[in-house]
Design a protein around this motif. Structure first.
Motif, PDB file in Angstrom:
ATOM      1  N   GLU A 241     -38.828 -62.523  24.310  1.00  0.00           N
ATOM      2  CA  GLU A 241     -38.200 -61.485  25.235  1.00  0.00           C
ATOM      3  C   GLU A 241     -37.866 -60.022  24.520  1.00  0.00           C
ATOM      4  OE1 GLU A 241     -34.654 -62.549  27.352  1.00  0.00           O
ATOM      5  OE2 GLU A 241     -35.731 -64.460  27.715  1.00  0.00           O
ATOM      6  N   THR A 242     -37.548 -60.064  23.265  1.00  0.00           N
ATOM      7  CA  THR A 242     -37.172 -59.037  22.641  1.00  0.00           C
ATOM      8  C   THR A 242     -38.466 -58.118  22.126  1.00  0.00           C
ATOM      9  OG1 THR A 242     -35.289 -59.952  21.504  1.00  0.00           O
ATOM     10  CG2 THR A 242     -35.644 -57.864  20.744  1.00  0.00           C
TER      11      THR A 242
ATOM     12  N   GLU B  79     -41.272 -58.158  23.879  1.00  0.00           N
ATOM     13  CA  GLU B  79     -41.551 -57.327  25.017  1.00  0.00           C
ATOM     14  C   GLU B  79     -40.766 -56.200  25.427  1.00  0.00           C
ATOM     15  OE1 GLU B  79     -42.112 -60.750  27.733  1.00  0.00           O
ATOM     16  OE2 GLU B  79     -43.510 -61.592  26.516  1.00  0.00           O
ATOM     17  N   ALA B  80     -39.295 -56.441  25.357  1.00  0.00           N
ATOM     18  CA  ALA B  80     -38.324 -55.299  25.720  1.00  0.00           C
ATOM     19  C   ALA B  80     -38.738 -53.919  24.799  1.00  0.00           C
ATOM     20  CB  ALA B  80     -37.256 -55.732  25.699  1.00  0.00           C
ATOM     21  N   ARG B  81     -38.943 -54.429  23.517  1.00  0.00           N
ATOM     22  CA  ARG B  81     -38.985 -53.339  22.517  1.00  0.00           C
ATOM     23  C   ARG B  81     -40.284 -52.403  22.945  1.00  0.00           C
ATOM     24  NH1 ARG B  81     -40.355 -52.601  16.409  1.00  0.00           N
ATOM     25  NH2 ARG B  81     -40.023 -50.390  16.381  1.00  0.00           N
TER      26      ARG B  81
ATOM     27  N   HIS C 256     -41.281 -51.837  25.800  1.00  0.00           N
ATOM     28  CA  HIS C 256     -41.180 -51.004  26.809  1.00  0.00           C
ATOM     29  C   HIS C 256     -40.247 -49.660  26.337  1.00  0.00           C
ATOM     30  CE1 HIS C 256     -42.545 -53.157  30.082  1.00  0.00           C
ATOM     31  NE2 HIS C 256     -42.323 -54.126  29.731  1.00  0.00           N
ATOM     32  N   VAL C 257     -39.219 -49.944  25.466  1.00  0.00           N
ATOM     33  CA  VAL C 257     -38.215 -49.095  24.936  1.00  0.00           C
ATOM     34  C   VAL C 257     -39.137 -48.080  24.249  1.00  0.00           C
ATOM     35  CG1 VAL C 257     -36.496 -48.832  23.134  1.00  0.00           C
ATOM     36  CG2 VAL C 257     -36.133 -50.694  24.723  1.00  0.00           C
TER      37      VAL C 257
ATOM     38  N   LYS D 136     -34.164 -56.124  16.322  1.00  0.00           N
ATOM     39  CA  LYS D 136     -33.350 -55.979  17.586  1.00  0.00           C
ATOM     40  C   LYS D 136     -33.814 -54.613  18.134  1.00  0.00           C
ATOM     41  CE  LYS D 136     -31.205 -58.546  19.788  1.00  0.00           C
ATOM     42  NZ  LYS D 136     -30.195 -59.194  20.514  1.00  0.00           N
ATOM     43  N   LEU D 137     -33.305 -54.043  19.282  1.00  0.00           N
ATOM     44  CA  LEU D 137     -33.476 -53.030  19.853  1.00  0.00           C
ATOM     45  C   LEU D 137     -32.781 -51.696  19.283  1.00  0.00           C
ATOM     46  CD1 LEU D 137     -33.812 -54.068  23.676  1.00  0.00           C
ATOM     47  CD2 LEU D 137     -35.684 -54.056  21.883  1.00  0.00           C
TER      48      LEU D 137
ATOM     49  N   LYS E 209     -30.611 -46.420  30.124  1.00  0.00           N
ATOM     50  CA  LYS E 209     -29.351 -47.047  30.336  1.00  0.00           C
ATOM     51  C   LYS E 209     -28.125 -45.932  30.728  1.00  0.00           C
ATOM     52  CE  LYS E 209     -29.566 -51.134  27.923  1.00  0.00           C
ATOM     53  NZ  LYS E 209     -28.764 -52.493  28.225  1.00  0.00           N
TER      54      LYS E 209
END
Ligand SMILES: CC(C)=CCC/C(C)=C/CC/C(C)=C/COP(=O)(O)OP(=O)(O)O
Ligand SMILES: [Zn+2]
Length: 434
Positions: free
Chosen positions: A62-63, A65-67, A69-70, A313-314, A367
């Motif tokens: 999940e991380t 994949e999220a990264r 996008h970030v 992590k992000l 955010k």
């Protein structure tokens, strides 16, 4: 000769059966040649390649994949050449002034036990934008609020009627220190009562419990206790008995610090608390500095340019201070000025933590801004734009700053990285209690 043969047999027996040497094809080119040579081997080779691919592929989580996008969001903001990278000070000021003008919105009731934090974040953010932005009326209202929470002058809870808490006491003292003793508020602080309460939450292992009888024990508690005690000049040997060993035991194999002794994961927030505490104790030389430097350096990402708080992590704007402030402390104590890339960090702050539509600073693109991130992102900008040194390594108030060469200025106030407060303000406060 006979002896050698015997020795070879002995080793053969010891190592077991002799195996045929098996050569494996590891690159794509020979694989293609093999394919042309011998089609019968297709399946075997397919399996080989598949195995190799799996070994070399990063696991998707999940991380990760999220990264992805970030990174995408950050790279498009970082490469938008038409936007100048500058601090929108007037815009953010509106956001901070707003805290004094209206009732805070209902979703902020979650911060009911963090009222002194809001005082500190808002006041400190204004002071970092420019010390002139803090008005006498703001100071008066902050003092009024702090002493409504604790009419006795400390220790302080998170709100009226709440139990005294280390984090709330730390935030109250930080906020009051920025009030420049207007209305004699510094003289209303009860040092003795704060000292006795600090002793009551002190643990045998050297840590501090955030609240009497209940509450957690980790490096945040140590930092809050030691900051308050050093600022009020009540730091005694009794108060820090076993604390040095407690902190040493929090540095882990990664080089950063976990929240508690012998924890397996280092984190930017807990690392800052441990390193700032060690600075206050004059004991930075007791930890593994090269490993800490490596850990800090690897928290800055090439793509997003900002810091994350834990391995893999992000990115998050608040680590501009939690990790950037740790780097600034190391710099002040003479442990190296090239641990982070300051200009890249500045780019992340100015391009990714600001929005054109909403004032205040944020964690990352997508955010919403909040007071916490506004404070720590601005503090991150301050440690990026100044370089630090210390006159007396046993006195953290003797840290001084000057503009960092090769880094543009946003006219932000220089902070003392150990206390995350403007250098002059915290020095005046400590002098008052000397
Ligand atoms: C003075 C004082 C009390 C300092 C506190 C320092 C501290 C521990 C800060 C960490 C704050 C934070 C963003 C945690 C997020 O963890 P997460 O798991 O949500 O985020 P992550 O993925 O970035 O680790
Ligand atoms: Zn954050």
């Amino acid at each position: 000769m006979v002896g050698e043969i015997r020795r070879a047999k002995f080793i053969g027996n010891l190592l077991g059966r002799r195996r045929e040497i098996v050569e494996q094809v590891v690159s794509e080119e020979p694989y293609k040649e093999d394919q042309e040579d011998d089609n019968d081997n297709d399946n075997d080779n397919d399996n080989d390649v598949e195995e190799i691919e799996i070994l070399m592929k990063e696991q998707d989580t999940e991380t990760t994949e999220a990264r992805a996008h970030v990174i995408n969001d950050c790279v498009s903001l970082l490469t938008a050449v038409n936007e100048k990278a500058e601090l929108k000070s007037d815009f953010h000021r509106q956001y901070l002034d707003y805290a004094f003008q209206i009732k805070l919105p209902p979703q902020m009731t979650a911060l009911d036990a963090s009222q002194p934090w809001i005082l500190y974040w808002v006041l400190n953010s204004l002071a970092m934008l420019s010390e002139d932005l803090v008005s006498d009326e703001m100071r008066r209202r902050i003092e009024e609020k702090a002493f409504a929470i604790s009419p006795e002058g400390g220790p302080f809870g998170g709100g009226i009627g709440q139990l005294p808490h280390l984090a709330a006491t730390y935030a109250s003292i930080e906020a009051l220190s920025s009030c420049a003793n207007s209305n004699g508020s510094w003289d209303k602080i009860d040092k003795k009562s704060i000292y006795n309460w600090l002793l009551s939450v002190k643990q045998e292992n050297g840590g501090f419990k955030t609240c009497y009888s209940v509450g957690e024990v980790d490096t945040r508690g140590v930092y809050c206790a030691l900051s308050v005690a050093s600022m009020l000049n009540i730091l005694t040997d009794e108060l820090v008995e076993n604390t040095l060993q407690y902190l040493i035991n929090c540095q882990n194999y990664e080089g950063g610090f976990g929240g508690c002794p012998f924890e397996d994961e280092a984190h930017g927030g807990y690392t800052f608390c441990a390193v700032a505490s060690l600075a206050i104790m004059g004991a930075l030389d007791k930890i593994n500095i090269p490993k800490l430097i490596d850990w800090c350096a690897t928290k800055q990402y090439n793509e997003e340019k900002g810091f994350c708080g834990r391995s893999n992590k992000l990115v998050d704007g608040c680590y501009s201070f939690w990790v950037g402030g740790t780097v600034a402390i190391l710099e002040a104590y003479g442990y190296g000025e090239y641990i982070m890339n300051h200009n890249e960090m500045r780019e992340y702050i100015l391009r990714c933590c600001q929005d054109t539509k909403r004032p205040g600073l944020r964690d990352k693109p997508g955010k919403n801004p909040d007071f916490y991130h506004t404070n720590y992102v601005l503090a991150g900008l301050s440690v990026v734009e100044y370089t630090f040194k210390i006159d007396n390594p046993k006195d953290p108030f003797s840290i001084s700053a000057e503009p960092r060469k090769g880094v543009p200025s946003s006219n932000i106030t220089a902070i003392n990285p150990v206390y995350c407060l403007p250098i002059d303000l915290v020095k005046n406060f400590a002098n008052h209690f000397k």
